[in-house]
Design an enzyme around this catalytic site. Sequence first.
Site, mmCIF file in Angstrom:
data_model
loop_
_atom_site.group_PDB
_atom_site.id
_atom_site.type_symbol
_atom_site.label_atom_id
_atom_site.label_comp_id
_atom_site.label_asym_id
_atom_site.label_seq_id
_atom_site.Cartn_x
_atom_site.Cartn_y
_atom_site.Cartn_z
ATOM 1 N N TYR A 1 52.094 38.298 -14.517
ATOM 2 C CA TYR A 1 50.924 37.927 -13.720
ATOM 3 C C TYR A 1 51.137 36.502 -13.205
ATOM 4 O O TYR A 1 51.071 35.533 -13.965
ATOM 5 C CB TYR A 1 49.644 37.971 -14.560
ATOM 6 C CG TYR A 1 49.191 39.346 -14.983
ATOM 7 C CD1 TYR A 1 49.730 40.503 -14.436
ATOM 8 C CD2 TYR A 1 48.206 39.493 -15.952
ATOM 9 C CE1 TYR A 1 49.311 41.755 -14.834
ATOM 10 C CE2 TYR A 1 47.766 40.747 -16.359
ATOM 11 C CZ TYR A 1 48.323 41.874 -15.794
ATOM 12 O OH TYR A 1 47.889 43.114 -16.198
ATOM 13 N N GLY B 1 36.490 45.837 -8.069
ATOM 14 C CA GLY B 1 35.329 45.272 -7.381
ATOM 15 C C GLY B 1 34.588 46.261 -6.516
ATOM 16 O O GLY B 1 33.462 45.991 -6.074
ATOM 17 N N SER C 1 31.425 47.062 -8.110
ATOM 18 C CA SER C 1 30.688 45.886 -8.590
ATOM 19 C C SER C 1 29.282 45.807 -8.010
ATOM 20 O O SER C 1 28.404 45.144 -8.552
ATOM 21 C CB SER C 1 31.444 44.613 -8.222
ATOM 22 O OG SER C 1 31.448 44.421 -6.812
#
Length: 336
Positions: A58, A214, A217
Amino acid sequence: MTTHIRTLGTTGPQTSALGLGCMGMSAMYGEADRAESIATVHAALEAGVTLLDTGDFYATGHNEMLVGEALRTAPAARREQALISVKFGALRDPDGNWSGHDGRPAAVKNFAAYSLQRLGVDHIDIYRIARLDPDVPIEETVGAIAELIEKGYVRHVGLSEVGPETIRRAAATAPISDLQIEYAIITRDIEREILPTTRELGIGITAYGVLSRGLLSGHFTRDRQLAANDFRAFSPRFQGENLRHNLDLVEALREIAEHKGVSVAQIAIAWVLSRGEDIVPLVGARTRERLAESLGALEVTLDEADLAAIEKAVPADAAAGTRYPAAQMAHLGTEQ
């Protein structure tokens, strides 16, 4: 608010009902605020969240160093309660391109040495290859992790994004704590074969993507402009008609959420929580505000009528578009 405790499989560690996925604090979703990210990790630990998930690739080590800083600056009692899950094996070049996966035993031990240093810890709680290396039998990769366990550098073996055959072969090699895989209201592929296999073998599920990056979301809009370094700018589910269709599903969920007096995100997380005690959702909150909203899902109770309404609003396979671009889907390393 304190989260309740779940066990990752029959051989896995005790963890909180929710875990914190830290990837977005370093990569994939545009710019993030380092200070706010660290404050969010601290807030999660303070709220009783124990599982912190990261990966050595990452942002090429940035995320592990960030998590390490957050642990180093947290109160000792909170630091000691943290369980660190690390994915390894994804190869990157200096331009940020992906170049396969390496599951060779020598590479496993090399990756672990660097992760321990970046995180500033003496052991990793759960260690897993991010994607199956097609050139290395899973038995060899898992066997190398088992050797790290014998030496005290790792506590538990995990898996990530693999299918039933690989799960069985891995479990025949060493005890497996959990499988990390995407699972959400609109991503339910694991229910067909993978979830029955893990439950048969006593392996837990760490569910990532519970808000579908998302999409679920309740805050994503059709006209949102995404940065060039945001994964969603290339994700099929966020493109054109796919996005329109998927946001219509979100609006159907919003009606249910509003009826219960909660947010769309809380409904989505609560739904994953309702799937079983063997499933721990990872929430990718990058701010304390979003973390607080996610933790609110622990107070949401879904009865049979609620679950039926959710199934009607978002049937299985209702999402438009695959969860990754075609090239990445072809290299997931699963038998799905």
